[in-house]
Design an enzyme around this catalytic site. Structure first.
Site, mmCIF file in Angstrom:
data_model
loop_
_atom_site.group_PDB
_atom_site.id
_atom_site.type_symbol
_atom_site.label_atom_id
_atom_site.label_comp_id
_atom_site.label_asym_id
_atom_site.label_seq_id
_atom_site.Cartn_x
_atom_site.Cartn_y
_atom_site.Cartn_z
ATOM 1 N N ASP A 1 -21.484 -7.444 9.874
ATOM 2 C CA ASP A 1 -21.519 -6.121 10.472
ATOM 3 C C ASP A 1 -22.529 -6.215 11.615
ATOM 4 O O ASP A 1 -23.285 -7.180 11.736
ATOM 5 C CB ASP A 1 -21.890 -5.034 9.441
HETATM 6 C C1 BGC Z 1 -20.264 -0.309 11.419
HETATM 7 C C2 BGC Z 1 -18.968 -1.086 11.444
HETATM 8 C C3 BGC Z 1 -18.456 -1.155 12.852
HETATM 9 C C4 BGC Z 1 -19.502 -1.800 13.728
HETATM 10 C C5 BGC Z 1 -19.095 -1.947 15.172
HETATM 11 C C6 BGC Z 1 -21.261 -0.855 12.418
HETATM 12 O O1 BGC Z 1 -22.373 -0.028 12.534
HETATM 13 O O2 BGC Z 1 -20.814 -0.318 10.138
HETATM 14 O O3 BGC Z 1 -18.031 -0.492 10.594
HETATM 15 O O4 BGC Z 1 -17.241 -1.839 12.886
HETATM 16 O O5 BGC Z 1 -20.683 -1.011 13.691
HETATM 17 O O6 BGC Z 1 -19.060 -0.740 15.819
#
Ligand code: BGC
Length: 724
Positions: A261
């Site tokens: 993530d």
């Molecule tokens: C989220 C993800 C997301 C990523 C990119 C993160 O903060 O938890 O689900 O895909 O950001 O935006």
């Protein structure tokens, strides 16, 4: 439309040194040999560039060898607006796309075929916008009602999650785009998601939290997977040897790539050794001139390999996985699909999902559907009736090509019906009832034949704790289950003024209805239902569409009834410890309400129709440890409708305690008035097993199993017993 990748040619040049031209020309040339050949061409620095981000949403490419950047994009319900390379929203691009209903609405259709159609729309639009990976579906288990991201997820039940996410992933990937299943694992709350350490039993892990991910890997063949922010048993999700190496890669045989993530890697060696293939995130500290080589899986890896402190074969393994995904999707040596954008067909799919996902929770005296020919006026009350929700939620925001609000839908689908709109409340955090707005609403309600109140939660545009609209948003949980913005007072006044009040609730899940639910005849759960959501809702309210959605989660009466609250721990962030023990164990959702005899407001699997269904003729045969179950469902009402027939299994006696029932099969069937159909469901051995964490394996305790069939987890119409 298919276009030839421009990288194919460059790649051929690169590989020529190691492969004979003859072999290269062979049609059946083996991809893994191609990948090995390519890896040999790459320098250490080039390989390391590939295992970390090169901008907010891309990984490093190697143009010299025709290896492109992997272009990722949120999110699960539509392709997110463009951010340029590093976060600034680009207002000049054509990035207003098809805004699909949220994940929980898709799950509420209980229609895996629609899961596939949904994924196809998403994949096609992602391809059109030049994205290689769509960052969805989010499939974390809905453990408690307060999680700010429940709207993105699917269900409290692992079987339903598995069935719905497989279709979605296949749909995306058949469009030549990789899906990215997330957030692996135990990211069941947003509160303290960056710091908490989740502890749960192996049994809860295997029976509740893992099956969706396993199905994504083994049944859907998902290409990429995103690790979670939180720790799991003391290791960060992005460094978890157990989750990533042992289970995902070794046990389940995952061949694709694991990405972190965003900014979820914390340590070079731990990530490197424990299964992390690609470190994603934004170099926030360095904006506006980010230096991604400073990432944990950047220059430090080069240095440590040169110093003999990290083995290079592991780097090759990571690069191999990235290249595998690129070959598989035609990014290298192949063809990438072009995709389509904002087509009528995409909008129709969004409409269909909304029509099948909106749930009719209550309909006393058949108040619904409203007859357009006899109802002269409707008071539409509530801020949500006229609010666009698509840019809410955080990373799953979508800039919608258009968005039909409930108010617009009720107007355009209502023929001559007069609509009297009153906002009723304002979106102000902590705000009570505004008497002036209540008076306006009461006046509108009094002068109209019927009231349609549209309220509930709201989709946050900003996701900090102070934002007025920070409900159903990333990075923040709801503080409680109470209706915000003084809606309880408003609703009670409106119902008093006009008891013919239909309550439409928007949101990612349960809200406390106890103050008014007994006084109102009709309640609909409308989630955030995408760009056609207002039309779908109106068609249901006017009876042009017969509702067929079923709750993919239990709605407790109040927060204290929920197992994460009642048994603990949630959110678990005490001063002493950041550990969250999942003491509710396997008793998540209906497994808890059944076992602990707590009456939910609305049960898992519940959802009404404008017609009625009769169940009969249960037949069961067994062969070895499998069973074949069939039964008949008849439409006994006057209009056509769809029923989701649900099959639950209960083991009468087992070595370890088991839930009262567990969903092991379902089928959605369309029936004309008077029509009946036979539903056949095969239960393989897995349907009867549980995870014995004393023996640390799935076991089958032979004996008697009850087969329970019905229209919800609490309306069991047929039951029988088999012996295995
Ligand atoms: C989220 C993800 C997301 C990523 C990119 C993160 O903060 O938890 O689900 O895909 O950001 O935006």
């Amino acid at each position: 439309m298919i276009k030839k990748s421009s990288f194919g040619k460059v790649w051929m040049l690169a590989i020529a040194a190691t492969c004979s031209l003859q072999a290269n020309a062979q049609a059946g040339f083996d991809t893994s040999a191609k990948i090995s050949a390519l890896i040999k061409q790459l320098t250490l620095e080039e390989k390391v560039k590939m295992i970390h981000a090169s901008s907010s949403f891309t990984s490093g490419g190697v143009p010299r060898l025709g290896i492109p950047e992997l272009v990722t994009s949120d999110g699960p319900h539509g392709v997110r607006p463009e951010h340029g390379r590093d976060w600034e929203l680009d207002n000049n691009s054509l990035d207003s796309g098809t805004y699909m209903p949220v994940g929980v609405c898709l799950a509420a259709t209980w229609n895996p075929k629609l899961g596939y159609d949904f994924g196809s729309v998403l994949g096609s639009e992602a391809a059109f916008r030049g994205k290689n990976v769509i960052l969805g579906p989010g499939i974390n288990i809905i453990r408690g009602p307060l999680n700010g991201r429940n709207f993105e997820y699917e269900s409290e039940d692992p079987f339903l999650v598995s069935k719905m996410c497989v279709g979605y992933i296949k749909g995306v990937q058949d469009q030549g785009v990789s899906a990215c299943v997330k957030h692996y694992l135990a990211n069941n709350q947003e509160s303290k998601r960056f710091t908490i350490n989740v502890e749960m039993s192996e049994r809860a892990l295997r029976e509740i939290y893992m099956p969706g991910f396993k199905a994504a890997v083994q049944e859907a063949g998902v290409n990429t997977l995103m690790s979670s922010y939180n720790k799991f048993r003391g290791q960060w999700g992005s460094h978890s040897n157990y989750l990533l190496e042992q289970v995902l890669k070794k046990e389940w045989g995952f061949k694709g790539l694991v990405m972190s993530d965003w900014n979820a890697v914390h340590n070079t060696a731990q990530a490197y050794w424990n299964g992390m293939d690609l470190e994603m995130g934004t170099d926030l500290g360095m904006l506006p001139n980010p230096d991604y080589s400073k990432f944990f899986l950047g220059d430090t890896v080069v240095k440590l390999i040169k110093a003999g402190k990290l083995p290079e074969y592991l780097l090759d393994e990571k690069v191999r996985r990235i290249l595998y995904v690129m070959f598989k999707t035609g990014m290298i040596d192949g063809q990438v699909k072009k995709g389509e954008y904002n087509t009528k067909a995409h909008q129709q799919t969004a409409l269909k999902v909304a029509e099948e996902g909106i749930v009719l929770l209550k309909n006393d005296n058949n108040l619904l559907p409203l007859n357009k020919n006899t109802v002269k006026s409707i008071a539409v009350i509530g801020y949500n009736a006229d609010r666009k929700q698509s840019m809410g939620g955080g990373s799953s925001q979508v800039r919608a090509f258009y968005e039909i609000t409930p108010l617009a839908g009720l107007k355009t689908n209502g023929g001559k019906v007069k609509i009297n709109y009153a906002k009723g409340y304002d979106i102000v955090r902590g705000g009570g009832a505004d008497q002036k707005l209540i008076d306006e609403a009461v006046a509108a309600a009094s002068k109209s034949d019927v009231v349609v109140f549209v309220g509930g939660w709201t989709h946050g545009f900003r996701y900090d704790v102070w934002a007025d609209n920070a409900y159903d948003a990333e990075d923040i949980d709801k503080q409680d289950m109470k209706m915000p913005f003084g809606q309880d007072e408003l609703l009670k006044a409106v119902i008093k003024a006009n008891p013919k009040t239909v309550v439409v609730l928007m949101g990612g899940g349960a809200i406390d209805m106890t103050q008014w639910v007994d006084k109102t005849p009709a309640v609909l759960q409308a989630w955030y239902a995408g760009l056609e959501g207002g039309n779908a809702l109106a068609k249901i309210i006017y009876g042009d569409v017969n509702p067929s959605g079923k709750l993919p989660m239990s709605f407790p009466k109040k927060l204290e009834d929920n197992p994460s609250y009642a048994l603990g721990e949630y959110p678990g962030d005490t001063a002493q410890s950041l550990i969250v023990h999942y003491l509710d164990d396997i008793y998540v959702g209906y497994r808890y309400y059944d076992k602990f005899k707590v009456e939910p407001q609305f049960a898992f699997g519940h959802g009404l129709s404008y017609t009625s269904f009769d169940y009969s003729n249960l037949k069961m045969t067994t062969a070895g440890n499998t069973a074949l179950v069939s039964f008949t469902v008849k439409n006994t009402g006057k209009v056509a409708g769809s029923e989701v027939a649900q099959l639950y299994v209960h083991q009468q006696k087992s070595l370890l305690p088991r839930p009262e029932k567990e969903l092991k099969g379902f089928q959605k069937i369309v029936l004309a008035p008077g029509e009946e159909k036979t539903v056949t469901i095969t239960l393989n051995e897995d349907a009867f097993k549980y995870f014995n964490d004393v023996k640390n394996t799935w076991v089958m305790d032979n004996g008697n199993f009850d087969i329970l069939v019905g229209g919800s987890s609490r309306t069991i119409k047929l039951n029988g017993t088999i012996t295995l």
